[in-house]
Design a protein around this motif. Structure first.
Motif, mmCIF file in Angstrom:
data_model
loop_
_atom_site.group_PDB
_atom_site.id
_atom_site.type_symbol
_atom_site.label_atom_id
_atom_site.label_comp_id
_atom_site.label_asym_id
_atom_site.label_seq_id
_atom_site.Cartn_x
_atom_site.Cartn_y
_atom_site.Cartn_z
ATOM 1 N N ILE A 8 9.353 6.137 -1.422
ATOM 2 C CA ILE A 8 8.719 5.474 -2.562
ATOM 3 C C ILE A 8 7.759 4.386 -2.083
ATOM 4 C CG2 ILE A 8 9.158 4.107 -4.625
ATOM 5 C CD1 ILE A 8 9.983 6.971 -4.942
ATOM 6 N N VAL A 9 8.211 3.578 -1.115
ATOM 7 C CA VAL A 9 7.346 2.508 -0.606
ATOM 8 C C VAL A 9 6.088 3.091 0.030
ATOM 9 C CG1 VAL A 9 7.190 0.655 1.109
ATOM 10 C CG2 VAL A 9 9.237 0.887 -0.298
ATOM 11 N N SER A 10 6.237 4.177 0.774
ATOM 12 C CA SER A 10 5.071 4.799 1.415
ATOM 13 C C SER A 10 4.074 5.313 0.363
ATOM 14 C CB SER A 10 5.523 5.944 2.312
ATOM 15 O OG SER A 10 6.377 5.475 3.342
ATOM 16 N N PHE A 11 4.584 5.965 -0.678
ATOM 17 C CA PHE A 11 3.704 6.450 -1.737
ATOM 18 C C PHE A 11 2.986 5.308 -2.444
ATOM 19 C CE2 PHE A 11 6.173 10.649 -2.443
ATOM 20 C CZ PHE A 11 5.473 11.219 -1.373
ATOM 21 N N LEU A 12 3.693 4.217 -2.689
ATOM 22 C CA LEU A 12 3.065 3.076 -3.351
ATOM 23 C C LEU A 12 1.986 2.447 -2.465
ATOM 24 C CD1 LEU A 12 6.146 1.337 -5.034
ATOM 25 C CD2 LEU A 12 4.364 2.710 -6.137
ATOM 26 N N LEU A 13 2.260 2.348 -1.172
ATOM 27 C CA LEU A 13 1.254 1.791 -0.261
ATOM 28 C C LEU A 13 0.036 2.693 -0.157
ATOM 29 C CD1 LEU A 13 3.530 0.402 2.617
ATOM 30 C CD2 LEU A 13 2.333 -0.889 0.830
ATOM 31 N N VAL A 14 0.262 3.996 -0.125
ATOM 32 C CA VAL A 14 -0.866 4.935 -0.090
ATOM 33 C C VAL A 14 -1.690 4.806 -1.363
ATOM 34 C CG1 VAL A 14 -1.475 7.378 -0.161
ATOM 35 C CG2 VAL A 14 0.205 6.555 1.499
ATOM 36 N N LEU A 15 -1.012 4.705 -2.511
ATOM 37 C CA LEU A 15 -1.742 4.550 -3.782
ATOM 38 C C LEU A 15 -2.529 3.253 -3.811
ATOM 39 C CD1 LEU A 15 -2.325 5.556 -6.651
ATOM 40 C CD2 LEU A 15 -0.224 4.409 -7.383
ATOM 41 N N GLY A 16 -1.918 2.156 -3.327
ATOM 42 C CA GLY A 16 -2.619 0.877 -3.310
ATOM 43 C C GLY A 16 -3.827 0.902 -2.381
ATOM 44 N N MET A 17 -3.692 1.512 -1.211
ATOM 45 C CA MET A 17 -4.816 1.598 -0.291
ATOM 46 C C MET A 17 -5.927 2.479 -0.852
ATOM 47 S SD MET A 17 -2.941 1.832 3.435
ATOM 48 C CE MET A 17 -4.527 1.850 4.256
ATOM 49 N N ALA A 18 -5.557 3.547 -1.556
ATOM 50 C CA ALA A 18 -6.573 4.407 -2.164
ATOM 51 C C ALA A 18 -7.348 3.660 -3.237
ATOM 52 C CB ALA A 18 -5.917 5.664 -2.746
ATOM 53 N N VAL A 19 -6.634 2.860 -4.040
ATOM 54 C CA VAL A 19 -7.323 2.067 -5.067
ATOM 55 C C VAL A 19 -8.232 1.039 -4.419
ATOM 56 C CG1 VAL A 19 -6.961 0.389 -6.918
ATOM 57 C CG2 VAL A 19 -5.523 2.435 -6.795
ATOM 58 N N GLN A 20 -7.753 0.375 -3.369
ATOM 59 C CA GLN A 20 -8.597 -0.600 -2.663
ATOM 60 C C GLN A 20 -9.822 0.074 -2.045
ATOM 61 O OE1 GLN A 20 -8.421 -3.931 -2.014
ATOM 62 N NE2 GLN A 20 -6.527 -4.388 -3.112
ATOM 63 N N PHE A 21 -9.644 1.252 -1.479
ATOM 64 C CA PHE A 21 -10.775 1.963 -0.873
ATOM 65 C C PHE A 21 -11.810 2.344 -1.934
ATOM 66 C CE2 PHE A 21 -12.851 5.905 0.437
ATOM 67 C CZ PHE A 21 -13.374 5.535 1.665
ATOM 68 N N ALA A 22 -11.340 2.838 -3.073
ATOM 69 C CA ALA A 22 -12.274 3.212 -4.136
ATOM 70 C C ALA A 22 -12.998 1.988 -4.686
ATOM 71 C CB ALA A 22 -11.528 3.939 -5.249
ATOM 72 N N TYR A 23 -12.273 0.867 -4.798
ATOM 73 C CA TYR A 23 -12.886 -0.349 -5.312
ATOM 74 C C TYR A 23 -13.936 -0.875 -4.339
ATOM 75 C CZ TYR A 23 -13.191 -4.854 -7.710
ATOM 76 O OH TYR A 23 -13.649 -5.945 -8.396
ATOM 77 N N SER A 56 -18.464 -5.129 -2.883
ATOM 78 C CA SER A 56 -18.288 -5.642 -1.529
ATOM 79 C C SER A 56 -17.188 -6.690 -1.452
ATOM 80 C CB SER A 56 -19.609 -6.256 -1.026
ATOM 81 O OG SER A 56 -20.036 -7.297 -1.900
ATOM 82 N N ASN A 57 -16.741 -7.191 -2.591
ATOM 83 C CA ASN A 57 -15.711 -8.236 -2.628
ATOM 84 C C ASN A 57 -14.437 -7.682 -3.272
ATOM 85 O OD1 ASN A 57 -17.405 -10.210 -1.477
ATOM 86 N ND2 ASN A 57 -18.322 -10.613 -3.482
#
Length: 244
Positions: free
Chosen positions: A106-121, A126-127
């Motif tokens: 679960i933690v790995s999936f949440l971290l992957v989702l958070g990183m994907a959102v950060q990457f898309a943002y 730029s900020n």
């Protein structure tokens, strides 16, 4: 020495059987106004005792639970919030127990989702906002957990060294019951069962308080009378009895 122990055990068993035989048929007529500090007196303080006019003065269950938002959630004052909390707990239990997910997954999936959102943002700005948890939150949480653990350990030590056989045996019985429950359920299921009970039993008690109080008073009266017989027959002769 062995013969003395066998006689004491036999007296104790006979007293238990006599108490059950004498009190079960007359359970409703048992008195248990035995003064300050008795089992029944403590129960009356918790569930509401009788006032000077003979009427039972009910103590607010909301006050017993500590008041505030936590008591509101447990007593379903706001059904949306209470149902949401219970639903989230049920969802977590289903994920870990029924779907056989693990905490690391679960933690790995949440971290992957958070990183994907950060990457898309970051592709459009730029900020990108940085996520930082305050260090005080972890310090306060650790301090609160440490205080509760030390308080629990101190309470157990006081019971162990207090030379009060009744309280000692009650705590031992609770731990044995917890061990039996733990042999059938894992730790997460036990926590979930306790969580569900905390969100259902208080509101049911608030709705059927009179019936539950009468049942508990009768049961506590029976237990108290049984203990008196044991105290006269066995416990008063032992070295665990507290001095006056």
């Amino acid at each position: 020495m062995a013969e003395h122990s066998e006689n004491a055990a036999g007296d104790m068993m006979s007293n238990i059987m006599e108490a059950i035989a004498e009190n079960l048929p007359n359970k409703k007529s048992v008195r248990f106004d035995d003064g300050e500090g008795s089992i029944s007196d403590q129960a009356k303080k918790l569930f509401g005792g009788a006032d000077a006019g003979g009427q039972r003065s009910k103590k607010s269950l909301h006050h017993v639970l500590g008041g505030g938002k936590s008591a509101d959630v447990l007593l379903w004052r706001n059904k949306k919030i209470s149902s949401s909390v219970l639903g989230v707990a049920t969802l977590v239990w289903i994920f870990f127990e029924w779907l056989d997910y693990h905490f690391l997954t679960i933690v790995s999936f949440l971290l992957v989702l958070g990183m994907a959102v950060q990457f898309a943002y970051s592709m459009f700005s730029s900020n990108a906002p940085r996520v930082e948890l305050p260090e005080e939150m972890f310090a306060n949480a650790g301090r609160a957990v440490g205080e509760q653990v030390n308080r629990a350990l101190g309470t157990l030590q006081d019971i162990s060294c207090g030379r009060d056989l009744k309280r000692f045996l009650m705590v031992i019985a609770v731990f044995f019951a917890a061990a039996i429950v733990g042999s059938f359920c894992n730790f997460l299921t036990v926590i979930y069962i306790g969580f569900v009970c905390a969100h259902t039993l208080p509101v049911l008690y608030e709705k059927y308080q009179d019936q539950v109080d009468d049942f508990l008073y009768n049961m506590l009266a029976l237990v108290q009378n049984q203990y008196k017989k044991l105290d006269k027959g066995v416990l008063s002769k032992g070295k665990f009895r507290k001095s006056d």
